[in-house]
Design an enzyme around this catalytic site. Structure first.
Site, PDB file in Angstrom:
ATOM      1  N   GLY A  74      87.455  10.210  38.029  1.00  0.00           N
ATOM      2  CA  GLY A  74      88.760  10.856  38.183  1.00  0.00           C
ATOM      3  C   GLY A  74      88.948  11.327  39.615  1.00  0.00           C
ATOM      4  O   GLY A  74      89.366  10.563  40.492  1.00  0.00           O
ATOM      5  N   GLY A  75      88.591  12.569  39.874  1.00  0.00           N
ATOM      6  CA  GLY A  75      88.832  13.193  41.181  1.00  0.00           C
ATOM      7  C   GLY A  75      88.380  12.362  42.374  1.00  0.00           C
ATOM      8  O   GLY A  75      89.145  12.155  43.330  1.00  0.00           O
TER       9      GLY A  75
ATOM     10  N   GLY B 267      86.470  16.855  35.470  1.00  0.00           N
ATOM     11  CA  GLY B 267      87.293  17.643  36.385  1.00  0.00           C
ATOM     12  C   GLY B 267      86.797  19.062  36.596  1.00  0.00           C
ATOM     13  O   GLY B 267      87.513  19.895  37.147  1.00  0.00           O
TER      14      GLY B 267
ATOM     15  N   GLU C 130      82.066  10.269  28.285  1.00  0.00           N
ATOM     16  CA  GLU C 130      82.579  11.331  29.141  1.00  0.00           C
ATOM     17  C   GLU C 130      82.451  12.671  28.430  1.00  0.00           C
ATOM     18  O   GLU C 130      83.310  13.016  27.593  1.00  0.00           O
ATOM     19  CB  GLU C 130      84.052  11.081  29.458  1.00  0.00           C
TER      20      GLU C 130
ATOM     21  N   ASN D 109      90.276   6.372  37.611  1.00  0.00           N
ATOM     22  CA  ASN D 109      91.370   6.822  36.759  1.00  0.00           C
ATOM     23  C   ASN D 109      92.195   7.799  37.598  1.00  0.00           C
ATOM     24  O   ASN D 109      91.758   8.922  37.838  1.00  0.00           O
ATOM     25  CB  ASN D 109      90.782   7.517  35.517  1.00  0.00           C
ATOM     26  N   TRP D 110      93.338   7.329  38.049  1.00  0.00           N
ATOM     27  CA  TRP D 110      94.145   8.156  38.966  1.00  0.00           C
ATOM     28  C   TRP D 110      94.972   9.203  38.221  1.00  0.00           C
ATOM     29  O   TRP D 110      95.634  10.034  38.834  1.00  0.00           O
ATOM     30  CB  TRP D 110      95.053   7.269  39.829  1.00  0.00           C
ATOM     31  N   LYS D 111      94.975   9.154  36.919  1.00  0.00           N
ATOM     32  CA  LYS D 111      95.704  10.119  36.073  1.00  0.00           C
ATOM     33  C   LYS D 111      97.165  10.256  36.541  1.00  0.00           C
ATOM     34  O   LYS D 111      97.708   9.304  37.108  1.00  0.00           O
ATOM     35  CB  LYS D 111      94.979  11.469  36.061  1.00  0.00           C
TER      36      LYS D 111
ATOM     37  N   HIS E 199      91.067   8.490  26.141  1.00  0.00           N
ATOM     38  CA  HIS E 199      90.588   9.485  27.108  1.00  0.00           C
ATOM     39  C   HIS E 199      90.703  10.877  26.478  1.00  0.00           C
ATOM     40  O   HIS E 199      91.638  11.142  25.710  1.00  0.00           O
ATOM     41  CB  HIS E 199      91.425   9.398  28.397  1.00  0.00           C
TER      42      HIS E 199
ATOM     43  N   GLU F  74      91.748  13.563  27.543  1.00  0.00           N
ATOM     44  CA  GLU F  74      93.029  14.244  27.793  1.00  0.00           C
ATOM     45  C   GLU F  74      94.097  13.743  26.819  1.00  0.00           C
ATOM     46  O   GLU F  74      94.973  14.492  26.397  1.00  0.00           O
ATOM     47  CB  GLU F  74      93.458  14.046  29.262  1.00  0.00           C
TER      48      GLU F  74
ATOM     49  N   SER G 143      82.937  14.247  36.625  1.00  0.00           N
ATOM     50  CA  SER G 143      82.570  14.753  37.953  1.00  0.00           C
ATOM     51  C   SER G 143      81.556  13.868  38.675  1.00  0.00           C
ATOM     52  O   SER G 143      80.691  14.383  39.394  1.00  0.00           O
ATOM     53  CB  SER G 143      82.081  16.199  37.868  1.00  0.00           C
TER      54      SER G 143
HETATM   55  C1  PEP Z   1      87.972  11.250  33.994  1.00  0.00           C
HETATM   56  O1  PEP Z   1      89.036  11.807  33.877  1.00  0.00           O
HETATM   57  O2  PEP Z   1      87.770  10.214  33.340  1.00  0.00           O
HETATM   58  C2  PEP Z   1      86.971  11.834  34.871  1.00  0.00           C
HETATM   59  C3  PEP Z   1      85.736  11.452  34.746  1.00  0.00           C
HETATM   60  O3  PEP Z   1      87.411  12.782  35.784  1.00  0.00           O
HETATM   61  P1  PEP Z   1      86.509  13.506  36.909  1.00  0.00           P
HETATM   62  O4  PEP Z   1      85.751  12.419  37.630  1.00  0.00           O
HETATM   63  O5  PEP Z   1      87.510  14.179  37.796  1.00  0.00           O
HETATM   64  O6  PEP Z   1      85.612  14.444  36.209  1.00  0.00           O
END
Ligand code: PEP
Length: 255
Positions: free
Chosen positions: A235-236, A174, A168, A10-12, A96, A98, A214
């Site tokens: 994500g990251g 994040g 999640e 997920n590149w957001k 999600h 967010e 994470s």
């Molecule tokens: C996400 O946004 O779905 C996510 C899991 O982010 P991160 O890996 O950065 O925690």
């Protein structure tokens, strides 16, 4: 286990279309034509078309980060399923945390999107998870159940195989804090058991349940070794081709 592992990035709201092309090429190079693990990248809307072309000769599939529940019309700023399908989008991340937190998305809206994605032959990745406050109040399983059943309202058993669930924990997204493999497995097992109760054990067994929060190369092996963790929503670590490639490798080696 008959379920394939799925590693979804997920590149957001990161990377310009040109930067997205560069990252997509790195991911496509790392994954190539290997199909033992399913791999998805989800760039921003403006990069979808260009990324789609970059990954077309690989087994990497395209995901979007959101979608309107409406087919078309006067919905300024929205993106339709037909627009996503036209650039060969196969998955869409829905609900999600967010989007729930910053854009007020409710279970009812997320459910409308899930139903419309399924109708449009785009596989929804339905995100659910508790906040730190929920966890500390011992409400994790209750919150996850409400979001899961709310998101899946009116989804038929025959459609379930096309739904991916992403657990999640919001406090782990994040933040660098990861749920321990045991904590994640407990929730994943309870999600599968809820699916089994709502549908059937055999339908529940086929559903891919991803962990997100994470996940990175250093902790992936232990998470992916859990019986009900079928991959990750990343994500990251998805913003770096080498890290993302290492996660795909970890999934290839997972039991
Ligand atoms: C996400 O946004 O779905 C996510 C899991 O982010 P991160 O890996 O950065 O925690």
């Amino acid at each position: 286990m008959s379920r394939k592992y799925l590693i979804a990035g997920n590149w957001k709201m990161n990377l310009t279309p040109s930067e997205s092309e560069e990252l997509a090429s790195g991911v496509a190079k790392a994954v190539g034509k290997d199909a033992s693990v399913e791999v998805v990248v989800s760039p921003t809307f403006t990069a979808l078309d260009r990324v789609s072309k970059i990954i077309e000769d690989s087994t990497v599939k395209l995901g979007a980060q959101n979608m309107s529940p409406k087919a078309s019309g006067a919905y300024t700023g929205e993106i339709s399923a037909a627009m996503l399908r036209d650039v060969f989008t196969k998955y869409v991340i829905l609900g999600h945390s967010e989007r729930r937190e910053y854009f007020g998305e409710t279970d009812v809206l997320v459910n409308e999107k899930v139903l419309f994605a399924l109708e449009s032959q785009i596989k929804p990745i339905l995100c659910i998870g508790e906040t730190l406050e929920d966890r500390e109040a011992d409400k994790t399983l209750e919150v996850v159940k409400t979001q899961l059943l709310g998101g899946l309202e009116s989804v038929e058993e025959s459609q379930l195989v096309d739904v991916v669930i992403a657990y999640e924990p919001v406090w782990a997204i994040g933040t660098g804090k990861t749920a321990t493999p045991e904590m994640a497995q407990e929730v994943h097992a309870s999600i599968r058991s809820l699916l089994s109760e709502k549908y059937s054990a055999s339908a529940a067994e086929k559903v891919q349940i991803l962990y997100g929060g994470s996940m990175k190369p250093a902790n992936a092996e232990d998470l992916l070794a859990q019986a009900d963790i079928d991959g990750g929503l990343i994500g990251g670590a998805a913003l770096d081709a080498a890290s993302f490639g290492a996660l795909v490798e970890a999934a290839k080696k997972a039991p």
